[in-house]
Design an enzyme around this catalytic site. Structure first.
Site, short mmCIF file in Angstrom:
data_model
loop_
_atom_site.label_atom_id
_atom_site.label_comp_id
_atom_site.label_asym_id
_atom_site.label_seq_id
_atom_site.Cartn_x
_atom_site.Cartn_y
_atom_site.Cartn_z
N VAL A 149 1.90 3.34 -14.91
CA VAL A 149 0.77 4.05 -13.64
C VAL A 149 2.21 4.07 -12.46
CG1 VAL A 149 -0.39 3.71 -11.78
CG2 VAL A 149 -1.56 3.65 -14.36
N HIS A 150 2.22 5.40 -12.48
CA HIS A 150 3.60 5.42 -10.96
C HIS A 150 2.39 5.58 -9.72
CE1 HIS A 150 7.18 6.55 -8.82
NE2 HIS A 150 8.24 5.88 -10.04
N LEU A 151 2.46 5.37 -8.95
CA LEU A 151 1.80 5.00 -7.54
C LEU A 151 2.76 6.29 -6.68
CD1 LEU A 151 0.86 1.47 -6.52
CD2 LEU A 151 -0.74 3.77 -7.72
N GLY A 152 2.89 7.15 -6.62
CA GLY A 152 3.06 8.79 -5.59
C GLY A 152 4.76 9.20 -6.50
N PRO B 132 0.37 9.44 -11.66
CA PRO B 132 0.61 9.92 -13.38
C PRO B 132 0.19 8.42 -13.65
CG PRO B 132 2.86 10.55 -12.20
CD PRO B 132 1.67 10.32 -10.74
#
Length: 150
Positions: free
Chosen positions: A72-75, A120
């Site tokens: 999980v990529h925050l931004g 994403p």
């Protein structure tokens, strides 16, 4: 054995090919789906049960008991914020449950800093054909299933 992967945030479902980063858009690390999050302070949730194997202020990987990892990529490009605006609630190596809050952040602050806040959610090193029941449009609710892996 299949794994249900839940949305870590609430927002609009975005195709991975529309993510403004070639690593994600070209699925170089794996297939998945992305979420354009709602604004305001919120918590990013664990997408599966497992262990936090990688933890950065802006991203994490949870590995399930079967060894499958979900990124999980925050931004996008938020690594350039050097952790500012992100508050991890867990540590690397910690066991977590799907839906558990892992990182506090504010997508509006990411946007104000000039970055995309899109999130994403990637099935690391999976074949595109390994994913099913994928949400392909509309709204995702944090904690609800995005796709099934397996």
């Amino acid at each position: 054995m299949s794994t249900g992967v839940a949305s870590p945030v609430a927002g609009k479902v975005v195709a991975m090919g529309d993510v403004p980063d070639p690593v994600f858009a070209q699925r170089l690390v794996g297939p998945g789906v992305a979420i354009e999050p709602e604004g305001g302070p919120q918590e990013a949730l664990a997408p599966i049960d497992g262990t936090v194997v990688t933890l950065h202020p802006h991203a994490f990987v949870i590995a399930g008991a079967d060894g499958r990892g979900v990124l999980v990529h925050l931004g996008i490009d938020t690594v350039k914020q050097k952790g500012e605006g992100f508050t991890p609630h867990v540590v690397q190596g910690e066991s977590v449950r799907a839906g558990q809050p892992l990182i506090g952040w504010n997508p509006d602050s990411v946007r104000a800093a000039g970055y995309s806040a899109v999130v994403p959610v990637v099935a690391l090193d999976a074949a595109e054909t390994a994913l099913s029941e994928m949400l392909t449009g509309g709204e995702a609710v944090a904690g609800d299933r995005l796709f099934v892996w397996g």
